[in-house]
Design an enzyme around this catalytic site. Structure first.
Site, PDB file in Angstrom:
ATOM      1  N   LEU A 176      -4.788  -1.449  -6.074  1.00  0.00           N
ATOM      2  CA  LEU A 176      -5.394  -1.249  -7.380  1.00  0.00           C
ATOM      3  C   LEU A 176      -5.395   0.252  -7.645  1.00  0.00           C
ATOM      4  O   LEU A 176      -5.543   1.059  -6.722  1.00  0.00           O
ATOM      5  CB  LEU A 176      -6.836  -1.768  -7.417  1.00  0.00           C
ATOM      6  CG  LEU A 176      -7.056  -3.269  -7.266  1.00  0.00           C
ATOM      7  CD1 LEU A 176      -8.558  -3.567  -7.229  1.00  0.00           C
ATOM      8  CD2 LEU A 176      -6.390  -4.045  -8.388  1.00  0.00           C
ATOM      9  N   ASP A 177      -5.237   0.643  -8.916  1.00  0.00           N
ATOM     10  CA  ASP A 177      -5.355   2.050  -9.270  1.00  0.00           C
ATOM     11  C   ASP A 177      -6.695   2.587  -8.783  1.00  0.00           C
ATOM     12  O   ASP A 177      -7.689   1.848  -8.736  1.00  0.00           O
ATOM     13  CB  ASP A 177      -5.281   2.241 -10.794  1.00  0.00           C
ATOM     14  CG  ASP A 177      -3.911   1.936 -11.365  1.00  0.00           C
ATOM     15  OD1 ASP A 177      -2.956   1.796 -10.573  1.00  0.00           O
ATOM     16  OD2 ASP A 177      -3.802   1.843 -12.600  1.00  0.00           O
ATOM     17  N   MET A 178      -6.724   3.864  -8.470  1.00  0.00           N
ATOM     18  CA  MET A 178      -7.968   4.493  -8.034  1.00  0.00           C
ATOM     19  C   MET A 178      -9.106   4.208  -9.006  1.00  0.00           C
ATOM     20  O   MET A 178     -10.237   3.922  -8.603  1.00  0.00           O
ATOM     21  CB  MET A 178      -7.772   6.006  -7.908  1.00  0.00           C
ATOM     22  CG  MET A 178      -9.004   6.758  -7.467  1.00  0.00           C
ATOM     23  SD  MET A 178      -8.844   8.540  -7.668  1.00  0.00           S
ATOM     24  CE  MET A 178      -8.980   8.689  -9.467  1.00  0.00           C
ATOM     25  N   THR A 215      -9.511   1.740 -11.076  1.00  0.00           N
ATOM     26  CA  THR A 215      -9.778   0.316 -11.303  1.00  0.00           C
ATOM     27  C   THR A 215     -10.677  -0.234 -10.203  1.00  0.00           C
ATOM     28  O   THR A 215     -10.501   0.078  -9.030  1.00  0.00           O
ATOM     29  CB  THR A 215      -8.457  -0.477 -11.335  1.00  0.00           C
ATOM     30  OG1 THR A 215      -7.597   0.075 -12.328  1.00  0.00           O
ATOM     31  CG2 THR A 215      -8.708  -1.947 -11.641  1.00  0.00           C
ATOM     32  N   ARG A 254      -2.542  -0.695 -18.169  1.00  0.00           N
ATOM     33  CA  ARG A 254      -2.970   0.481 -18.919  1.00  0.00           C
ATOM     34  C   ARG A 254      -1.919   0.913 -19.934  1.00  0.00           C
ATOM     35  O   ARG A 254      -2.234   1.208 -21.097  1.00  0.00           O
ATOM     36  CB  ARG A 254      -3.282   1.617 -17.940  1.00  0.00           C
ATOM     37  CG  ARG A 254      -4.399   1.267 -16.977  1.00  0.00           C
ATOM     38  CD  ARG A 254      -4.462   2.190 -15.772  1.00  0.00           C
ATOM     39  NE  ARG A 254      -4.842   3.557 -16.152  1.00  0.00           N
ATOM     40  CZ  ARG A 254      -4.978   4.541 -15.272  1.00  0.00           C
ATOM     41  NH1 ARG A 254      -4.787   4.311 -13.975  1.00  0.00           N
ATOM     42  NH2 ARG A 254      -5.323   5.747 -15.684  1.00  0.00           N
TER      43      ARG A 254
END
Length: 220
Positions: A64-66, A68, A167
């Protein structure tokens, strides 16, 4: 080149383990924490290492993105990592996210089909590129709207799993996710964090063949 200049991960107050057995672990990742170590000694604190302190055989399967938050799956051992990674490659994992986006989304449901590629001089940014981009699809379902705030709460289902896909797709649709410091534009300052959360995760357990389904309510 865009880089993560100052990394301030949330304090380690203990793992939010949603499920764990001898094969796999599902954890609720907080926003602001890297999934895996970044470049540099100051970016080593991450979810993978925190989990490995408690489960030394834990291995990352996806990220997961940092910014998120939400459900992240880890394997226990290399064999299970291979089996779970195959489920992701073959799109046998159901992932659903919740986001709050800028503007009032007109369509109740739909699918975004825009090819993505890394904007190399400005990495890690991704851009839509119809010539060289990789095929990328996101399904969306409007949940509610706040006309006074001018925002929409939307469920997002990534068909593919490109970097920053949700995003970029929402920003390209004209409805950037609130708090997005890469693609949000004026919506960046509308929230203290990225309002994107991995809410649902479902798959068939590779060893037991039992359907696994996990849900974690968003903290926003």
């Amino acid at each position: 080149m865009a880089t993560l200049s100052i990394y301030s991960p949330p304090p380690d107050t203990g793992l939010q383990i949603v499920f764990a057995d001898a094969s796999l672990i599902v954890v609720d990742k907080p926003a602001g924490l890297l999934s895996v170590p970044g470049r540099g000694a100051d970016k080593q604190d991450c979810l993978a290492l925190r989990v490995q302190r408690e489960y030394p055989d834990a291995l990352i399967v996806h990220r997961l993105d940092m910014s998120t938050s939400g459900l992240l799956l880890l394997a226990r051992g290399e064999l299970m990592q291979s089996q779970l990674s195959r489920l992701f490659r073959e799109r046998q994992v159901d992932k659903r996210y919740i986001a709050v986006v800028a503007g009032l989304l007109a369509e109740e449901t739909g699918e975004i089909d825009l090819p993505l590629i890394c904007d190399w001089p400005n990495r890690p940014r991704q851009i839509v590129d119809f010539d060289q981009g990789k095929s990328s699809q996101t399904k969306f379902r409007r949940q509610s709207q706040d006309p006074q705030a001018g925002t929409t709460r939307v469920e997002l289902e990534p068909v593919t799993g490109r970097t920053h896909q949700l995003r970029v797709h929402m920003a390209a649709l004209g409805h950037p996710i609130l708090g997005d410091d890469l693609y949000g534009g004026s919506a960046t300052a509308a929230a203290e964090r990225l309002l994107l959360h991995a809410m649902d995760l479902a798959f068939i357990h590779p060893l037991t063949a039992v359907p696994m389904r996990f849900h974690r309510r968003p903290p926003f």
